[in-house]
Design a protein around this motif. Structure first.
Motif, short mmCIF file in Angstrom:
data_model
loop_
_atom_site.label_atom_id
_atom_site.label_comp_id
_atom_site.label_asym_id
_atom_site.label_seq_id
_atom_site.Cartn_x
_atom_site.Cartn_y
_atom_site.Cartn_z
N LYS A 1 16.72 -47.15 -10.40
CA LYS A 1 17.69 -46.12 -10.04
C LYS A 1 19.04 -46.72 -9.65
N ILE A 2 18.99 -47.81 -8.87
CA ILE A 2 20.24 -48.43 -8.43
C ILE A 2 20.99 -49.00 -9.63
N PHE B 1 20.76 -48.10 -12.78
CA PHE B 1 21.24 -47.02 -13.62
C PHE B 1 22.54 -46.43 -13.09
N TYR B 2 22.53 -46.04 -11.81
CA TYR B 2 23.72 -45.40 -11.25
C TYR B 2 24.88 -46.39 -11.09
N LEU B 3 24.56 -47.65 -10.88
CA LEU B 3 25.61 -48.67 -10.80
C LEU B 3 26.32 -48.82 -12.14
N THR B 4 25.55 -48.95 -13.21
CA THR B 4 26.16 -49.10 -14.53
C THR B 4 26.92 -47.84 -14.92
N GLN B 5 26.39 -46.69 -14.56
CA GLN B 5 27.08 -45.44 -14.83
C GLN B 5 28.44 -45.41 -14.13
N THR B 6 28.46 -45.84 -12.87
CA THR B 6 29.70 -45.87 -12.11
C THR B 6 30.69 -46.88 -12.69
N GLU C 1 32.30 -45.36 -15.68
CA GLU C 1 33.28 -44.33 -15.29
C GLU C 1 34.57 -44.95 -14.78
N ILE D 1 17.54 -45.54 -20.40
CA ILE D 1 18.93 -45.85 -20.06
C ILE D 1 19.82 -45.80 -21.30
N ASN E 1 20.81 -42.37 -22.26
CA ASN E 1 21.64 -41.63 -21.32
C ASN E 1 23.02 -42.26 -21.08
N LEU E 2 23.14 -43.55 -21.35
CA LEU E 2 24.41 -44.23 -21.09
C LEU E 2 24.87 -44.96 -22.35
#
Length: 219
Positions: free
Chosen positions: A10-11, A13-18, A21, A39, A42-43
């Motif tokens: 989870k960390i 995933f959201y880190l790479t997403q951020t 962005e 992943i 979704n990314l």
């Protein structure tokens, strides 16, 4: 900035997403094939299935051209090894490691990780900061959050009115920089008295802020 992220939980995933962005170019390394597929679906970024502690995997992820590596797996040992390989074998400029066990934080620093981050410590510090913000205002963060410059005001009928700084025995990792009283600036010394209504500027290491608040009885 090109960044390799080791760990696709989870960390990760959201880190790479951020990072995406914010306009960076992350590449993610994850052992679990199902997580890699999820992943990648979704990314919009390269996902490498493999072990981030293996040289070949890091090379496949483009470590020769990357600016930073961030280890955020659930294993402190893997995060440490990935950071060490990035730094020592490939000359990566910046390494960051998630530290799951806060006791490993000093070891990470000693073994060359540029920025070890303990989620547990951060949560505790955030909680303490939120508790203390009623009377303490943060003015500036210093050295990536290691310390901060803060302003606080002593209440009316302050319990320690008239006490000197030396009598209060404040934490060694804190210092009263200045005191504003009746429009005048005071550079404090050990024999300087604290009076109700004093406005103080304090420099303090993050881990000592809650103790400073406790000793001044501002909670």
């Amino acid at each position: 900035m090109k960044v390799i992220v080791v760990g696709g939980g989870k960390i990760g995933f959201y880190l790479t997403q951020t990072l995406l962005e914010h306009g960076h170019e992350p590449v993610l390394i994850e052992k679990d094939p199902e997580a890699c597929l999820r992943i990648a679906n979704n990314l919009d970024l390269p996902v490498i299935q493999g072990d981030g502690t293996v040289l070949d995997t890091l090379e496949s992820a483009g470590i020769l051209d990357c600016d930073a590596l961030i280890g955020v797996s659930g294993q402190d040992e893997d995060n440490l090894v990935a950071c060490q390989l990035a730094k020592r074998c490939f000359g990566v400029g910046r390494t960051v490691a998630r530290v799951n066990n806060p006791k490993n934080l000093p070891v990470m620093k000693q073994l060359g990780v540029d920025i070890p981050i303990s989620s547990t410590d951060n949560i505790v510090r955030l909680l303490e900061h939120e508790i203390d913000t009623a009377v303490i205002k943060e003015l500036m963060i210093l050295n990536r959050g290691e310390a901060s410059l803060n302003e606080l005001e002593l209440p009316k009928n302050y319990k320690f009115h008239g006490k000197t700084l030396s009598e209060l025995k404040l934490p060694v990792e804190s210092i009263i920089v200045s005191i504003f009283r009746d429009g005048s600036l005071i550079i404090p010394r050990g024999n300087t008295q604290l009076l109700s209504g004093d406005r103080m500027v304090v420099m303090c290491k993050s881990q000592a802020m809650h103790e400073l608040s406790r000793r001044l009885e501002l909670q």
